[in-house]
Design an enzyme around this catalytic site. Sequence first.
Site, PDB file in Angstrom:
ATOM      1  N   ALA A   1     -95.340  33.543  -8.887  1.00  0.00           N
ATOM      2  CA  ALA A   1     -94.978  34.398 -10.037  1.00  0.00           C
ATOM      3  C   ALA A   1     -93.505  34.781  -9.952  1.00  0.00           C
ATOM      4  CB  ALA A   1     -95.840  35.655 -10.042  1.00  0.00           C
ATOM      5  N   PRO A   2     -92.798  34.824 -11.086  1.00  0.00           N
ATOM      6  CA  PRO A   2     -93.296  34.640 -12.460  1.00  0.00           C
ATOM      7  C   PRO A   2     -93.401  33.192 -12.929  1.00  0.00           C
ATOM      8  CG  PRO A   2     -90.990  35.292 -12.490  1.00  0.00           C
ATOM      9  CD  PRO A   2     -91.395  35.291 -11.044  1.00  0.00           C
TER      10      PRO A   2
ATOM     11  N   LYS B   1     -90.168  28.327 -10.448  1.00  0.00           N
ATOM     12  CA  LYS B   1     -90.276  27.055  -9.718  1.00  0.00           C
ATOM     13  C   LYS B   1     -91.496  26.282 -10.181  1.00  0.00           C
ATOM     14  CE  LYS B   1     -87.296  28.711  -6.309  1.00  0.00           C
ATOM     15  NZ  LYS B   1     -87.337  30.113  -6.802  1.00  0.00           N
TER      16      LYS B   1
ATOM     17  N   ARG C   1     -99.365  40.217 -11.010  1.00  0.00           N
ATOM     18  CA  ARG C   1     -98.260  39.270 -11.182  1.00  0.00           C
ATOM     19  C   ARG C   1     -98.763  37.890 -11.608  1.00  0.00           C
ATOM     20  NH1 ARG C   1     -93.183  40.087  -9.404  1.00  0.00           N
ATOM     21  NH2 ARG C   1     -92.934  38.001  -8.547  1.00  0.00           N
TER      22      ARG C   1
ATOM     23  N   ASP D   1    -104.996  34.472  -1.553  1.00  0.00           N
ATOM     24  CA  ASP D   1    -104.210  34.728  -0.354  1.00  0.00           C
ATOM     25  C   ASP D   1    -103.872  33.359   0.265  1.00  0.00           C
ATOM     26  OD1 ASP D   1    -103.560  36.980   1.734  1.00  0.00           O
ATOM     27  OD2 ASP D   1    -104.340  35.248   2.859  1.00  0.00           O
TER      28      ASP D   1
ATOM     29  N   ASP E   1     -91.811  29.623  -1.679  1.00  0.00           N
ATOM     30  CA  ASP E   1     -90.647  30.428  -2.091  1.00  0.00           C
ATOM     31  C   ASP E   1     -91.009  31.859  -1.679  1.00  0.00           C
ATOM     32  OD1 ASP E   1     -88.229  31.018  -3.392  1.00  0.00           O
ATOM     33  OD2 ASP E   1     -89.245  31.488  -5.264  1.00  0.00           O
TER      34      ASP E   1
ATOM     35  N   CYS F   1     -84.563  34.142  -1.234  1.00  0.00           N
ATOM     36  CA  CYS F   1     -83.331  34.616  -1.878  1.00  0.00           C
ATOM     37  C   CYS F   1     -82.723  35.681  -0.967  1.00  0.00           C
ATOM     38  CB  CYS F   1     -83.574  35.104  -3.303  1.00  0.00           C
ATOM     39  SG  CYS F   1     -84.808  36.375  -3.424  1.00  0.00           S
TER      40      CYS F   1
HETATM   41  N1  SAM Z   1     -91.371  31.354  -6.958  1.00  0.00           N
HETATM   42  C1  SAM Z   1     -91.170  32.412  -7.931  1.00  0.00           C
HETATM   43  C2  SAM Z   1     -90.276  31.899  -9.043  1.00  0.00           C
HETATM   44  O1  SAM Z   1     -89.511  30.953  -8.820  1.00  0.00           O
HETATM   45  O2  SAM Z   1     -90.384  32.416 -10.180  1.00  0.00           O
HETATM   46  C3  SAM Z   1     -90.634  33.663  -7.285  1.00  0.00           C
HETATM   47  C4  SAM Z   1     -91.469  34.102  -6.124  1.00  0.00           C
HETATM   48  S1  SAM Z   1     -90.994  35.572  -5.327  1.00  0.00           S
HETATM   49  C5  SAM Z   1     -89.602  35.108  -4.453  1.00  0.00           C
HETATM   50  C6  SAM Z   1     -92.204  35.711  -4.070  1.00  0.00           C
HETATM   51  C7  SAM Z   1     -93.627  35.895  -4.537  1.00  0.00           C
HETATM   52  O3  SAM Z   1     -94.461  36.018  -3.385  1.00  0.00           O
HETATM   53  C8  SAM Z   1     -93.861  37.142  -5.362  1.00  0.00           C
HETATM   54  O4  SAM Z   1     -94.455  36.798  -6.600  1.00  0.00           O
HETATM   55  C9  SAM Z   1     -94.822  37.970  -4.529  1.00  0.00           C
HETATM   56  O5  SAM Z   1     -95.773  38.671  -5.279  1.00  0.00           O
HETATM   57  C10 SAM Z   1     -95.487  36.935  -3.651  1.00  0.00           C
HETATM   58  N2  SAM Z   1     -96.013  37.494  -2.371  1.00  0.00           N
HETATM   59  C11 SAM Z   1     -95.859  38.744  -1.882  1.00  0.00           C
HETATM   60  N3  SAM Z   1     -96.524  38.868  -0.720  1.00  0.00           N
HETATM   61  C12 SAM Z   1     -97.091  37.690  -0.464  1.00  0.00           C
HETATM   62  C13 SAM Z   1     -97.922  37.201   0.589  1.00  0.00           C
HETATM   63  N4  SAM Z   1     -98.275  37.975   1.612  1.00  0.00           N
HETATM   64  N5  SAM Z   1     -98.361  35.938   0.487  1.00  0.00           N
HETATM   65  C14 SAM Z   1     -98.010  35.138  -0.526  1.00  0.00           C
HETATM   66  N6  SAM Z   1     -97.220  35.551  -1.534  1.00  0.00           N
HETATM   67  C15 SAM Z   1     -96.767  36.799  -1.513  1.00  0.00           C
END
Ligand code: SAM
Length: 460
Positions: free
Chosen positions: A119-120, A123, A145, A167, A184, A237
Site C-alpha cells: 500500500a498504497p 510499486k 491501508r 502478515d 519495499d 526510503c
Molecule cells: N510499496 C508501497 C508503494 O510503493 O506504494 C509503499 C510501501 S511502504 C514503504 C511500507 C508498507 O509496509 C506500508 O504500507 C506498511 O503498512 C507496511 N508494513 C508495516 N509494517 C509491516 C510489517 N510488519 N510487515 C509487512 N508490511 C508492513
Amino acid sequence: MQTLAENLPIAFVNSLEHCAGFDRTAFEAVHKAGEKVTSVRLNTAKTQVPANIGGQELSPVPWCPGAYYLAQRPSFTFDPLFHAGTYYVQEASSMFLWSVLSQVAGEPGGERVLDLCAAPGGKSTLLASYFHNGLVVANEVIRTRSNVLVENSTKWGTGNMVVTNNDPSHFQALPGYFDVMVVDAPCSGSGLFRKDPEAISEWSEDNVTLCSQRQQRILADVYPALKEGGLLIYSTCSYSSEEDEEILDWLMKEFALESCPVTLQPDWGIVPVSSPEKKAAGYRFYPDKVKGEGFFIAAFRKKEHSSGTVFVKKNTLLSPATKQEAVMVAGWLQQSEGLFLFKQKETIIAVQEKWRDDIAALQQTLHIRKAGVAIGEIKGKDLVPDHALALSLLVKKDLQVWEFSKENALQYLRRKDVDMGEAPKGWTLARYEGVNLGWMKVLPGRMNNYYPVEWRILKD
Ligand code: SAM
C-alpha cells in the site's frame, strides 16, 4: 508546529557521514531549499500519449519508460484522468524499480510476483505494467491501508493483480511459489524528509534499530515463498545504513543469495554502493544528486531450493459461472477467450484462465481482498456492471458511451447528477477524453450515477 526540512536532527546527519556518496553540505542545502519534485507514471495500457497534465510540459524520468516530471504540482483531485487510472503519481526515485527489473528479470513471461509491503500501490501498479502477462500479488498487512490498494489496483485496471491482506509469515504456506518478490520495507522514512518535513520529528536512532530488526523479521518470514532462481528486490526510503547496506549483508549471511548488480548512466546521479562485508550491490538516491527523493534498492537471486509444495484443495476450487451467465457477461467484454469466469456470491469475476489454479491456491492460504476483475452482479435476468469492469482493459469498446466535458466529468466523479440532455437511455459508460470513468444508467429525464460512494470527490 510546522517542521522545516532544514531542521534535520544532528544525530541523523552525523549518522550518515560514513555512507557512500553522502555530501553533508549539499544534502543540508537541498533540504533547506525544500524543492518539491512531482512525477507521474503513465498507465501505457490505457494511454500511449503523454497526458498534458494540468496543461504543462512533461520531462521524462530517465530510468522508467512512460514516467514524467511535472514542472508544477497540479490538483490531481480535479483531473478526471487521475481518477480514471491513466497515470499514478509516484515519487521518481522509486520508479528505478523498472530499470532494475528490465536488467535483472529481463523480458517478462508470465511470472508470479509478490509485492509484500504494497500500500498504497506505487510499486504494485508498476509491477502490474511490467509483468503484463504475470500475476501480481499486492499484499498489505494493515487492513485499512489495503483499501487504498484495492482502489488503486482497480483504477489501474490491468486485471492481473490480486490484493491480499496478510502478515508476511502467512506466505510460508506457499513454499517456492514466487518468481519475483519485492520487499519495499517499512522504514524510518528519512528519504522523504524533504517532501514531508513533519516526519522529521519522528526520527530517532532507536527507531532506526527497531526498523532494521523488523526488516529482518519480514524478510526471514517471506523468504521461503521465493523459488530457486527467483528474484528478491529489497528497497527502503531510508538513508540509514542499518536499514540498507547492513540488511544486504544480513541477507547474504543468512540465506543463499547472489547479489545482482545493475548498470547506471552516470548522469542519473544514483550512487552505487556495496555492503561492507559481503560486497552486495545496492543503489542510493540522494536528493542533492538525483531528481527525486531518498531511496535505496538492491536485487538478489536465490540460489537454494525451497522445500514444500503448493497443493490446491478441492474445496477451495473456484465455482465457475454457468453457461447462461457466461453468455450474459460476454456482451460486456471485449473478448472472453482465455478468461475464466467464476462466481463469488452473485458477482462474476474474470481472471486469465492460466491463473485459475493459482487464484484457488492463493484463496486457500491468504485473505484475498480482490482478485482479477469484477464484471458485475447477476440480478434476475440482468447484469449490473461493476465499476472495476468500466476501468479495466476487459470492457467492450463499443458499448454505449457518453463523453463528458471536464466540468461534467467532475460532477460525475462527485457522484452528483449531470444533465444528460438527449443522451440515449440505458447503461452508459461515462467517459472523459476517451477514457472510462465509470457507469451510469440514463433514464427518462435523469440519470443514476453508479460511481462508488467511497471513491467520490468530496471537494467542490
Ligand atoms: N510499496 C508501497 C508503494 O510503493 O506504494 C509503499 C510501501 S511502504 C514503504 C511500507 C508498507 O509496509 C506500508 O504500507 C506498511 O503498512 C507496511 N508494513 C508495516 N509494517 C509491516 C510489517 N510488519 N510487515 C509487512 N508490511 C508492513
